[in-house]
Design a protein around this motif. Structure first.
Motif, PDB file in Angstrom:
ATOM      1  N   ILE A   1       0.815  -0.978   0.234  1.00  0.00           N
ATOM      2  CA  ILE A   1      -0.087  -0.076   0.088  1.00  0.00           C
ATOM      3  C   ILE A   1       0.879   1.021   0.156  1.00  0.00           C
ATOM      4  CG2 ILE A   1      -1.681   1.208   1.521  1.00  0.00           C
ATOM      5  CD1 ILE A   1      -2.376  -1.499   2.425  1.00  0.00           C
ATOM      6  N   PHE A   2       0.676   2.198  -1.244  1.00  0.00           N
ATOM      7  CA  PHE A   2       1.320   2.872  -0.871  1.00  0.00           C
ATOM      8  C   PHE A   2       0.524   4.374  -1.081  1.00  0.00           C
ATOM      9  CE2 PHE A   2       1.824   0.889  -4.851  1.00  0.00           C
ATOM     10  CZ  PHE A   2       1.907   2.250  -5.524  1.00  0.00           C
ATOM     11  N   TRP A   3       1.427   5.522  -0.904  1.00  0.00           N
ATOM     12  CA  TRP A   3       0.326   6.799  -1.033  1.00  0.00           C
ATOM     13  C   TRP A   3       1.032   8.124  -0.454  1.00  0.00           C
ATOM     14  CZ3 TRP A   3       0.988   3.672   3.746  1.00  0.00           C
ATOM     15  CH2 TRP A   3       1.272   4.280   4.560  1.00  0.00           C
ATOM     16  N   ALA A   4       0.711   9.661  -0.429  1.00  0.00           N
ATOM     17  CA  ALA A   4       1.176  10.964  -0.369  1.00  0.00           C
ATOM     18  C   ALA A   4       1.229  11.586   0.801  1.00  0.00           C
ATOM     19  CB  ALA A   4       0.927  11.708  -1.115  1.00  0.00           C
ATOM     20  N   THR A   5       2.472  11.820   1.198  1.00  0.00           N
ATOM     21  CA  THR A   5       1.538  12.131   2.377  1.00  0.00           C
ATOM     22  C   THR A   5       3.283  13.453   2.992  1.00  0.00           C
ATOM     23  OG1 THR A   5       1.394  10.572   4.311  1.00  0.00           O
ATOM     24  CG2 THR A   5       3.065  12.402   5.453  1.00  0.00           C
ATOM     25  N   THR A   6       2.448  14.944   3.406  1.00  0.00           N
ATOM     26  CA  THR A   6       3.767  15.794   3.636  1.00  0.00           C
ATOM     27  C   THR A   6       3.062  15.875   5.255  1.00  0.00           C
ATOM     28  OG1 THR A   6       3.014  17.249   2.193  1.00  0.00           O
ATOM     29  CG2 THR A   6       3.546  18.866   4.130  1.00  0.00           C
ATOM     30  N   ILE A   7       4.779  15.988   5.609  1.00  0.00           N
ATOM     31  CA  ILE A   7       5.730  15.987   6.685  1.00  0.00           C
ATOM     32  C   ILE A   7       6.113  17.399   6.452  1.00  0.00           C
ATOM     33  CG2 ILE A   7       7.432  15.342   8.512  1.00  0.00           C
ATOM     34  CD1 ILE A   7       6.497  12.423   7.985  1.00  0.00           C
ATOM     35  N   PRO A   8       5.628  18.970   6.945  1.00  0.00           N
ATOM     36  CA  PRO A   8       6.826  20.298   7.159  1.00  0.00           C
ATOM     37  C   PRO A   8       8.041  19.873   7.717  1.00  0.00           C
ATOM     38  CG  PRO A   8       3.889  20.379   8.401  1.00  0.00           C
ATOM     39  CD  PRO A   8       4.706  18.693   8.345  1.00  0.00           C
ATOM     40  N   GLY A   9       8.673  20.488   6.497  1.00  0.00           N
ATOM     41  CA  GLY A   9      10.351  20.364   7.361  1.00  0.00           C
ATOM     42  C   GLY A   9      10.939  18.911   6.944  1.00  0.00           C
ATOM     43  N   ARG A  10      10.256  18.318   6.477  1.00  0.00           N
ATOM     44  CA  ARG A  10      11.095  16.450   6.363  1.00  0.00           C
ATOM     45  C   ARG A  10      12.105  16.547   5.393  1.00  0.00           C
ATOM     46  NH1 ARG A  10      10.102  11.835   8.744  1.00  0.00           N
ATOM     47  NH2 ARG A  10       9.292  13.253  10.483  1.00  0.00           N
ATOM     48  N   PHE A  11      11.203  17.335   4.228  1.00  0.00           N
ATOM     49  CA  PHE A  11      12.319  17.632   2.706  1.00  0.00           C
ATOM     50  C   PHE A  11      12.601  19.008   2.140  1.00  0.00           C
ATOM     51  CE2 PHE A  11      10.409  13.691   2.881  1.00  0.00           C
ATOM     52  CZ  PHE A  11      10.942  12.833   2.321  1.00  0.00           C
ATOM     53  N   LYS A  12      13.365  19.707   1.981  1.00  0.00           N
ATOM     54  CA  LYS A  12      14.544  20.878   1.452  1.00  0.00           C
ATOM     55  C   LYS A  12      13.614  20.812   0.191  1.00  0.00           C
ATOM     56  CE  LYS A  12      15.678  22.549   5.779  1.00  0.00           C
ATOM     57  NZ  LYS A  12      15.263  23.129   5.658  1.00  0.00           N
ATOM     58  N   GLU A  13      14.335  20.030  -0.747  1.00  0.00           N
ATOM     59  CA  GLU A  13      13.475  20.432  -2.274  1.00  0.00           C
ATOM     60  C   GLU A  13      11.899  20.115  -2.275  1.00  0.00           C
ATOM     61  OE1 GLU A  13      15.256  17.100  -0.738  1.00  0.00           O
ATOM     62  OE2 GLU A  13      17.490  16.616  -2.004  1.00  0.00           O
ATOM     63  N   GLY A  14      11.710  21.355  -3.258  1.00  0.00           N
ATOM     64  CA  GLY A  14       9.893  21.167  -3.306  1.00  0.00           C
ATOM     65  C   GLY A  14       9.415  21.984  -2.360  1.00  0.00           C
ATOM     66  N   GLU A  15      10.486  22.534  -0.858  1.00  0.00           N
ATOM     67  CA  GLU A  15       9.475  23.120  -0.325  1.00  0.00           C
ATOM     68  C   GLU A  15       8.858  24.131  -0.164  1.00  0.00           C
ATOM     69  OE1 GLU A  15      12.121  24.627   2.784  1.00  0.00           O
ATOM     70  OE2 GLU A  15      11.145  23.190   4.299  1.00  0.00           O
ATOM     71  N   ASP A  16       9.371  25.560  -1.630  1.00  0.00           N
ATOM     72  CA  ASP A  16       9.384  26.664  -2.170  1.00  0.00           C
ATOM     73  C   ASP A  16       8.112  26.640  -3.032  1.00  0.00           C
ATOM     74  OD1 ASP A  16      10.253  27.842   0.948  1.00  0.00           O
ATOM     75  OD2 ASP A  16      12.150  28.063  -0.609  1.00  0.00           O
ATOM     76  N   ALA A  17       7.505  25.159  -3.588  1.00  0.00           N
ATOM     77  CA  ALA A  17       7.513  25.399  -4.289  1.00  0.00           C
ATOM     78  C   ALA A  17       5.704  24.637  -5.066  1.00  0.00           C
ATOM     79  CB  ALA A  17       8.548  24.673  -6.264  1.00  0.00           C
ATOM     80  N   GLY A  18       5.136  24.229  -3.761  1.00  0.00           N
ATOM     81  CA  GLY A  18       3.978  24.076  -3.820  1.00  0.00           C
ATOM     82  C   GLY A  18       2.977  24.509  -3.318  1.00  0.00           C
ATOM     83  N   ASP A  19       1.501  23.264  -3.470  1.00  0.00           N
ATOM     84  CA  ASP A  19       0.484  24.667  -2.928  1.00  0.00           C
ATOM     85  C   ASP A  19       0.464  24.584  -1.742  1.00  0.00           C
ATOM     86  OD1 ASP A  19      -1.173  24.002  -5.475  1.00  0.00           O
ATOM     87  OD2 ASP A  19      -0.465  22.283  -4.838  1.00  0.00           O
ATOM     88  N   VAL A  20      -0.628  25.466  -1.177  1.00  0.00           N
ATOM     89  CA  VAL A  20      -0.093  26.084   0.568  1.00  0.00           C
ATOM     90  C   VAL A  20      -1.801  25.779   1.335  1.00  0.00           C
ATOM     91  CG1 VAL A  20       0.105  28.247   2.463  1.00  0.00           C
ATOM     92  CG2 VAL A  20       1.749  27.893   0.254  1.00  0.00           C
ATOM     93  N   ALA A  21      -1.827  24.971   1.620  1.00  0.00           N
ATOM     94  CA  ALA A  21      -2.677  24.915   2.606  1.00  0.00           C
ATOM     95  C   ALA A  21      -2.753  25.206   4.400  1.00  0.00           C
ATOM     96  CB  ALA A  21      -3.658  23.477   2.728  1.00  0.00           C
ATOM     97  N   SER A  22      -3.942  25.830   4.992  1.00  0.00           N
ATOM     98  CA  SER A  22      -4.672  25.803   6.253  1.00  0.00           C
ATOM     99  C   SER A  22      -2.213  26.257   7.058  1.00  0.00           C
ATOM    100  CB  SER A  22      -4.679  25.151   7.410  1.00  0.00           C
ATOM    101  OG  SER A  22      -5.580  24.281   6.978  1.00  0.00           O
ATOM    102  N   GLY A  23      -1.919  27.351   5.753  1.00  0.00           N
ATOM    103  CA  GLY A  23      -0.237  28.414   6.181  1.00  0.00           C
ATOM    104  C   GLY A  23       0.144  27.208   5.690  1.00  0.00           C
ATOM    105  N   THR A  24       0.393  26.258   5.655  1.00  0.00           N
ATOM    106  CA  THR A  24       1.292  25.106   5.774  1.00  0.00           C
ATOM    107  C   THR A  24       1.791  25.135   4.189  1.00  0.00           C
ATOM    108  OG1 THR A  24       0.508  23.483   6.987  1.00  0.00           O
ATOM    109  CG2 THR A  24       2.397  22.957   6.336  1.00  0.00           C
ATOM    110  N   VAL A  25       2.697  24.713   3.474  1.00  0.00           N
ATOM    111  CA  VAL A  25       3.338  24.747   2.146  1.00  0.00           C
ATOM    112  C   VAL A  25       3.492  22.432   2.248  1.00  0.00           C
ATOM    113  CG1 VAL A  25       5.064  24.568   0.459  1.00  0.00           C
ATOM    114  CG2 VAL A  25       5.028  26.182   1.393  1.00  0.00           C
ATOM    115  N   LEU A  26       2.624  22.219   1.099  1.00  0.00           N
ATOM    116  CA  LEU A  26       2.342  21.185   0.723  1.00  0.00           C
ATOM    117  C   LEU A  26       3.643  20.299   0.056  1.00  0.00           C
ATOM    118  CD1 LEU A  26      -1.774  20.816   0.419  1.00  0.00           C
ATOM    119  CD2 LEU A  26       0.189  20.438   2.010  1.00  0.00           C
ATOM    120  N   ASN A  27       4.787  19.892   0.598  1.00  0.00           N
ATOM    121  CA  ASN A  27       5.069  19.273  -0.468  1.00  0.00           C
ATOM    122  C   ASN A  27       5.700  17.473   0.116  1.00  0.00           C
ATOM    123  OD1 ASN A  27       8.315  18.710  -1.176  1.00  0.00           O
ATOM    124  ND2 ASN A  27       9.260  19.543  -0.080  1.00  0.00           N
TER     125      ASN A  27
END
Length: 324
Positions: free
Chosen positions: A146-172
């Protein structure tokens, strides 16, 4: 025999005759498409096809299973795989900001087991979501992946400033995974696919002795939002050889079906409120066949899979159910 009993027998005979006619009219192999409507409030919708192009909603496009788990009790992105014993296993997104995903099983896609929430990200309290789970069977290890997508804020630097923002958090997002043999115990969650940018909506297909991952580059700045492929020798990766985009931008929810000698990748063109499709023989060169497909109105992200005509015949004669 009373008139009511005679009427009951007549109804039963007519129902059996209709099922028999449906089986005769269907080819040995048919196709099913799972999906949801709206925000996923009413649950599982099913459509069938005999050629992979024209899809017809089953049960008048009513839900076959109402969602019961997760804080939001939604059933988005339903993904179904049939195990080697014939049992169907389904996972789905149970809510926008859940640490769990939904799970249920069925022998016929009409009557379902009790639904359960699989706590795939409960160990990561900072995790924002558990989106679009997919399930495949690993023949070599005789277990389900089973595999799926998850954002953990601050976990990965690449893409941190290039994604959508939801409730004040960048979704990476990255793709995470777990495995199970019995849906009672699960291996520890781990990173499954990290291409170096935000990625969601991964799905898998086998071709040429390899495993192909079709996924969405979720980059917003600059806009990507398109589908690509990656390849691995093993079902659990590592996935490399990332392709160029093979779809337009602003699409999501891919699923790949082997129909005849070709693969059809369907995807949700969510801004255009319709489905698109690309066709390929080798998963490298693609042809746009969007104009050739027909799907029920309002379909959203699901899974296309091959099933027997007996399954479809039963579904054609079934009434929708919302049993747990």
């Amino acid at each position: 025999m009373s008139i009511w009993r005679r009427v009951g027998w007549v109804a039963l005979v007519m129902s059996l005759a209709a099922t028999a006619r449906a089986e005769v009219d269907l080819p040995p192999k048919c196709y099913l498409f799972t999906s949801f409507r709206g925000n996923g409030e009413d649950g599982l919708h099913l459509a069938y096809s005999t050629d992979g192009l024209k899809w017809t909603a089953l049960a008048g496009d009513h839900s076959f299973l109402a969602p019961k788990v997760g804080p939001d009790k939604l059933m988005r992105d339903p993904c179904i795989v049939q195990g080697p014993d014939g049992i169907f296993h389904m996972v789905w997104t149970s809510g926008w900001w859940d640490h769990v995903i939904g799970y249920a099983s069925s022998k016929d896609l009409i009557h379902w087991s009790e639904q359960k929430a699989i706590p795939v990200m409960e160990h990561e309290q900072a995790a924002r979501n558990s989106w679009a789970p997919e399930i495949v069977y690993d023949d070599a290890k005789q277990q389900f992946l089973i595999f799926w997508a998850t954002t953990i804020p601050g976990r990965f630097k690449e893409g941190e400033d290039a994604g959508d923002v939801a409730s004040g958090t960048v979704l990476n997002h990255r793709i995470y995974s777990t495995t199970t043999k019995d849906f009672q115990t699960f291996t520890p969650t781990k990173v499954f696919f990290n291409p170096g940018f935000s990625v969601i909506d991964a799905t898998m297909v086998r071709h040429g002795g390899k495993f192909w991952l079709v996924f969405k580059d979720e980059t917003l700045k600059p806009v990507k939002k398109h589908l690509q492929t990656a390849v691995a020798d093993n079902i659990e990766g590592p996935f490399t050889d990332l392709s160029a985009a093979f779809t337009p931008d602003w699409v999501e929810g891919p699923t790949v079906l082997k129909a005849g000698d070709s693969y059809i990748c369907y995807f949700d063109m969510y801004r255009a409120h319709k489905y698109g499709a690309m066709q390929s023989r080798d998963l490298k060169t693609w042809e746009d066949i969007t104009s050739k497909i027909s799907l029920p109105n309002g379909m959203r992200h699901g899974t296309a899979l091959e099933v027997s005509r007996e399954i479809v015949a039963a579904l054609l004669n079934a009434k929708p159910t919302t049993n747990p």
